[in-house]
Structure formats: structure tokens, C-alpha cells
Design a protein around this motif. Sequence first.
Motif, short mmCIF file in Angstrom:
data_model
loop_
_atom_site.label_atom_id
_atom_site.label_comp_id
_atom_site.label_asym_id
_atom_site.label_seq_id
_atom_site.Cartn_x
_atom_site.Cartn_y
_atom_site.Cartn_z
N ARG A 159 76.20 -16.73 2.68
CA ARG A 159 76.69 -18.11 2.63
C ARG A 159 77.33 -18.42 1.28
O ARG A 159 78.41 -19.02 1.21
N LEU A 160 76.71 -17.95 0.20
CA LEU A 160 77.25 -18.16 -1.14
C LEU A 160 78.57 -17.42 -1.32
O LEU A 160 79.55 -17.99 -1.83
N VAL A 161 78.63 -16.18 -0.89
CA VAL A 161 79.85 -15.39 -1.02
C VAL A 161 80.98 -16.02 -0.22
O VAL A 161 82.12 -16.12 -0.69
N LEU A 183 83.03 -16.35 -9.59
CA LEU A 183 81.88 -17.15 -10.04
C LEU A 183 81.05 -16.28 -10.98
O LEU A 183 80.65 -15.18 -10.62
N TRP A 184 80.79 -16.79 -12.17
CA TRP A 184 79.90 -16.14 -13.15
C TRP A 184 78.80 -17.14 -13.42
O TRP A 184 79.01 -18.16 -14.06
N TYR A 185 77.60 -16.86 -12.93
CA TYR A 185 76.46 -17.77 -13.08
C TYR A 185 75.43 -17.15 -14.02
O TYR A 185 75.01 -16.01 -13.84
N TYR A 207 71.22 -13.81 -13.44
CA TYR A 207 72.67 -13.74 -13.57
C TYR A 207 73.23 -13.26 -12.24
O TYR A 207 72.71 -12.34 -11.64
N VAL A 208 74.33 -13.87 -11.83
CA VAL A 208 75.02 -13.40 -10.63
C VAL A 208 76.52 -13.64 -10.84
O VAL A 208 76.93 -14.67 -11.37
N GLU A 258 74.51 -8.61 -9.73
CA GLU A 258 73.32 -9.45 -9.92
C GLU A 258 72.39 -8.81 -10.93
O GLU A 258 72.26 -7.59 -10.99
N GLN A 259 71.77 -9.64 -11.74
CA GLN A 259 70.78 -9.18 -12.70
C GLN A 259 69.55 -10.06 -12.56
O GLN A 259 69.63 -11.28 -12.65
N ILE A 260 68.41 -9.43 -12.37
CA ILE A 260 67.18 -10.18 -12.12
C ILE A 260 66.38 -10.39 -13.40
O ILE A 260 65.65 -11.35 -13.52
N THR A 261 66.56 -9.50 -14.38
CA THR A 261 65.80 -9.63 -15.63
C THR A 261 66.37 -10.74 -16.50
O THR A 261 67.52 -11.15 -16.34
N GLU A 262 65.59 -11.20 -17.44
CA GLU A 262 66.00 -12.31 -18.30
C GLU A 262 66.84 -11.88 -19.49
O GLU A 262 67.36 -12.72 -20.19
N GLN A 263 66.95 -10.59 -19.76
CA GLN A 263 67.71 -10.18 -20.92
C GLN A 263 69.19 -10.51 -20.73
O GLN A 263 69.66 -10.62 -19.61
#
Length: 158
Positions: A17-19, A29-31, A57-58, A95-100
Motif C-alpha cells: 500500500r505504501l509503495v 521517499l526517504w524516511y 529508515y525506509v 529498509e533499515q531496522i537498526t537505530e544507527q
Amino acid sequence: GQEGFDRRSNIVTLLERLVTTVCRGGEALWYNGDSANLPPQIEEALEAYVDEAHTKYVAILPLANTKRKHKSTAADPDDDPNAPRGEILGALVVEQITEQALAPGMQRRVEVVRDHSALALTNAIEHHSLFLMPVWSFLGKSRAIVALRNLPKTLAVI
């Protein structure tokens, strides 16, 4: 890191849906945690996805047909080189799941991958839409049948 995914899962449904929403707009989109300056449609779909996936991040980059249509010789002042040049074929999702923080130069590397992916997708679609492609493919594969070492077997079968 997964070999496959369930297309009916909540995360995959929300990501689709987002894509779709981002591709409809045609801009990347850079989130990175801040969704204040996004259109409401994208913000709503993004928040639903982030709440479910817990991503930090996505990036969603639409992949457009790279073949430019012939344009008039007059320069268009609104011609944006970053805008999609043709129909949207798909999207690249990073996509990045870590907080770094994102690695330096990551955005540029992702844009290079996007450009190569869009070109590859365009060429694949063009290749598969060639006239009589199944016939040409069969003829190319049948070359092994009439090769010199296989010719006696082929003639025996005929």
C-alpha cells in the motif's frame, strides 16, 4: 535475509500500500523518522507501515521506464532530471531496522542501484515484448538439436 515472504501478511500488505501510494506520486521517499513534510496520503500509509514493521529508515524509489520519448527541441523549464521519465514499472525499497545512522554515501549508492534496476527492468520488458519471442527462443534453443555431434540422433528420430 528471508528466502520468501507471505503476500497476505500485514507487513507485506502495508508495504504494498505504501509503495503504491509513493509510486502514484512519482517521487522518491526517504524516511528517517520525520514525516512532517509528507503529503497526507503518504504519511498515513507510512505511519501504518512503520507502526507494524518498527523500521527506522525506509527509502522507496519508483523505477520508471528509462527510454525517453522524443521531445521537441524547445527546452522545458519545468523539466526535472530526477522526475520519472516514463511509466512506473515498480519500486526499489531499502529498509533499515537498526537505530544507527545511514552509512555515508548510502543514498548515492541506492540511487545508482535504482538507475541500474530501472534500465534492467525496461530492457527485460522490451525483450519479452518482441514479436514472436517464443518462436525465436525455441529456435535459439533448438540449435543444440542440430549440432554436429547430435545430428545422427536427430536424423534417426525424424
